[in-house]
Write a protein that holds these residues in place. Structure first.
Motif, PDB file in Angstrom:
ATOM      1  N   ALA A 163      -0.090   1.996  11.103  1.00 21.56           N
ATOM      2  CA  ALA A 163       0.479   1.578   9.824  1.00 21.56           C
ATOM      3  C   ALA A 163      -0.163   2.297   8.645  1.00 21.56           C
ATOM      4  O   ALA A 163       0.400   2.297   7.545  1.00 21.56           O
ATOM      5  CB  ALA A 163       0.320   0.065   9.651  1.00 21.56           C
ATOM      6  N   LEU A 208       1.506  -2.907  15.539  1.00 22.16           N
ATOM      7  CA  LEU A 208       1.229  -2.263  14.247  1.00 22.16           C
ATOM      8  C   LEU A 208      -0.270  -2.359  13.964  1.00 22.16           C
ATOM      9  O   LEU A 208      -0.781  -3.422  13.596  1.00 22.16           O
ATOM     10  CB  LEU A 208       2.017  -2.926  13.114  1.00 22.16           C
ATOM     11  CG  LEU A 208       3.456  -2.422  12.907  1.00 22.16           C
ATOM     12  CD1 LEU A 208       4.360  -2.949  14.014  1.00 22.16           C
ATOM     13  CD2 LEU A 208       3.979  -2.869  11.547  1.00 22.16           C
ATOM     14  N   ALA A 237      -2.468  -3.049   9.974  1.00 18.94           N
ATOM     15  CA  ALA A 237      -1.270  -3.589   9.323  1.00 18.94           C
ATOM     16  C   ALA A 237      -1.463  -3.818   7.833  1.00 18.94           C
ATOM     17  O   ALA A 237      -0.485  -3.843   7.067  1.00 18.94           O
ATOM     18  CB  ALA A 237      -0.859  -4.894  10.007  1.00 18.94           C
TER      19      ALA A 237
END
Length: 658
Positions: A96, A126, A129
């Motif tokens: 991310a 992810l 994040a």
């Protein structure tokens, strides 16, 4: 190229995740009971297993025999997601940090619409994040809230607060934590056995200290130490040199130099730090860690050894106890403040050696002054101290080696039973007393004028207000320690020749019977009179046991007036209008006394029950038992006695502002 240690030992099952039972156990239970959700949030410090746990969860969910908490390890999905596997097309890991915009979120939504190619679920992991922008999160919000049946999201982040609330509220949040050494140590020993490496004692502790509780960081440090091992042995000296820690011998040498006021030895330690190539900031951090250990030992004693820093065990505990006793609580607190201030100023310092030398100067100056404010200069016209002042005054009872002021626990109060409760650590901090009202010391002690009374003399001013002739003058810096060692019963104004005990007996006799029973001689066997920290005349009351002091603090007369106020009014009739009272911190039986204000509701209820039983004649042989205040135990931090507040730590009054 050899695979890094943290990659070779990356776990494939939840049982292999070290020190994260608060996460792995609920997840395993949810997998076995089929109670999975569509979105998870894994948060915690770096290197604690967030991404590894996300892969394990994906492996458990897509196992051919799953969802299960124990993946088979035989199906294609398990093999692809195992350590060293090629990865699965249906498990997508997204960084991310570099895919954090609206366009990336739109692409993810499009990919989520397609069914998995082989496995049961299409899982998006992810990582980092918190790096997704707010617009990117908003673009993901709809699909995270209502994803297709075949989609699962796992967010991993070190900063969960940066994940917007609308996303967090749609996930199951599992916090990861740093791994304690008690858990990590045995695991590192197992790895060393598998790798045929033998670390010397203390090496693994250094590796865990450098890793800071992060499993990945610790394994990276251990991997580096293994590379430099000689014939499969990691030496302690090599680990210290590589990781940059200060040898414990240097730290101990610096503390001893402060205790002995030895500037040559302390600056010699600094020279060794600089010439030896040690990091000056790390040296100051290690020095502060040692002072912290000494503070813990001073406050909690032997029972605190289990919570000392990881390097303390390598040092001889006898030396730690010796240093803690020599310095004392007051000096250690001042030293910690000085070192912490220096540590904050070393960030970005151009000349760290100069910072170390200035730190040494402050520590030496503090040790010479007893780690208190320097004495005020004498007033104009005041006679100068006589030459030949006593240079070897006896140190305060329980004081530090080298005469640190306030080195004993609790100052005058902790020196001995019946001592001054919260008396001034340094008379220069209190208001100067005139010869007319200054309390005189006992025979052979220092009087209020800072001179030594001859042994056997009364040490009191005469009726005409003339002070007894002083034999020798005492330096102002030595006055508090000598005063604490010699003064046991200071008298009030010179016109009253009665002793402290005689005045106290007169004050007790004037009390109403309902209050007198709490302060009789069997309940208060010892009293002492002298100045408190604010310079006020203070009567210190030592009760026979904690329960008697608690009963006094809770007692009231027939009109509802507190017993402490009634007693203080009577004391002022005998000792002067400015006199205050304060109970000693240690009872006559040697037990530490906890303030009734700091007792828990359960303890306070038990105290009241024991007081009632004592009045009824049904008390057990030891009324103080069961309160967690046995002899030798340390109380919670409480205000020193006789601070000048309206009430002291146990309900006894002093009347502020007088």
């Amino acid at each position: 190229m050899a695979l890094a240690l943290y990659r070779r030992y990356r776990p494939d099952t939840f049982e292999g995740v070290i020190g994260q039972d608060q996460v792995t156990v609920p997840l395993m239970r949810a997998l076995d009971e089929g109670r999975l959700t569509h979105a998870y949030l894994f948060s915690g410090p770096r290197g604690c297993g967030k991404t590894s746990s996300a892969r394990i969860l994906a492996r458990c969910v897509n196992c051919a025999k799953g969802p299960t908490s124990h993946p088979c390890g035989e199906c294609e999905s398990c093999k692809d997601l195992a350590t060293g596997g090629p990865g699965s097309i249906d498990v997508v890991e997204i960084d991310a940090a570099s895919h954090n915009g609206v366009d990336d979120a739109r692409e993810l939504r499009e990919r989520a619409g397609f069914a998995p190619a082989r496995d049961r679920y299409k899982i998006f992991i992810l990582d980092e994040a918190h790096m997704v922008t707010q617009q990117g999160f908003n673009a993901l919000l709809k699909i995270v809230e209502e994803p297709p049946e075949h989609v699962m999201f796992i967010f991993a982040t070190t900063e969960p607060d940066k994940v917007i609330g609308t996303i967090r509220s749609r996930t199951h949040h599992y916090p990861f934590r740093l791994v304690p050494q008690e858990v990590m140590g045995p695991y590192l020993e197992t790895i060393c056995e598998k790798e045929s490496i033998k670390p010397e004692p203390g090496v693994l502790k250094l590796a865990m200290r450098a890793g800071g509780g992060s499993m990945r960081d610790t394994l990276s440090v251990l991997d580096q130490l293994m590379v430099g091992s000689v014939e499969g042995v990691i030496t302690h000296d090599a680990a210290v040199a590589l990781l940059g820690f200060t040898p414990e011998a240097l730290i101990g040498e610096a503390i001893d130099a402060v205790i002995d006021h030895n500037g040559e030895a302390l600056y010699g330690v600094i020279q060794k730090v600089v010439v030896g190539g040690f990091d000056p900031r790390r040296f100051v951090e290690d020095l502060l860690a040692r002072v912290r250990d000494l503070l813990v030992l001073t406050l909690a004693g032997d029972r605190a050894e289990s919570v000392l820093s990881d390097t303390a065990e390598a040092e001889d505990m006898d030396d730690l106890h010796r240093q803690a006793k020599a310095l004392g609580l007051s000096a250690l607190t001042a030293i910690a403040d000085i070192i912490n201030t220096t540590l904050g100023a070393m960030t970005g310092a151009i000349s760290p050696r100069m910072r170390l030398e200035l730190l040494a100067a402050r520590l030496l100056a503090g040790s010479e002054n007893g780690f208190v404010a320097p004495a005020a200069a004498p007033a104009l016209g005041a006679p100068a101290p006589a030459t030949g002042a006593v240079a070897s005054a006896a140190p305060a009872t329980g004081g530090a080696a080298g005469g640190f002021a306030g080195a004993s626990r609790g100052g005058f109060a902790g020196a001995s039973q019946g001592g001054f409760s919260g008396a001034s650590r340094n008379r220069s901090q209190s208001q100067p007393q005139t010869p007319a009202n200054a309390p005189a010391a006992n025979a052979g002690g220092w009087n209020a004028a800072g001179t030594l009374n001859p042994a056997g003399s009364a040490g009191q001013t005469g009726a005409a207000g003339q002070a007894a002739p002083a034999q020798q003058a005492m330096p102002a810096a030595a006055a508090p320690a000598a005063l604490a060692a010699s003064v046991t019963n200071a008298t009030a104004p010179s016109s009253d020749s009665r002793s402290t005990d005689e005045k106290w007996n007169a004050a007790v006799a004037a009390l109403p019977q309902a209050i007198r029973e709490y302060v009789t001689r069997d309940k208060v066997p010892t009293v002492a009179f002298g100045p408190n920290r604010k310079g006020l005349p203070c009567l210190s009351m030592t009760f026979d046991k904690p329960l008697s002091q608690h009963a006094f603090a809770l007692a009231v007369d027939n009109s509802g007036k507190k017993a402490a106020i009634v007693v203080m009014d009577a004391v002022r009739q005998e000792f002067g209008a400015d006199a205050v009272i304060a109970p000693a911190a240690v009872a006559a039986n040697g037990e530490r006394v906890e303030s009734v204000k700091r007792l828990s509701p359960e303890q306070l209820a038990k105290v009241k029950q024991q007081i009632a039983m004592a009045k009824a004649g049904l008390a057990a042989s030891s009324l103080g038992a069961g309160l967690g205040m046995h002899s030798g135990s340390e109380p919670k931090a409480q205000k020193p006695a006789a601070e000048g507040n309206a009430e002291d730590a146990d309900g006894s009054h002093r009347a502020s502002g007088v």
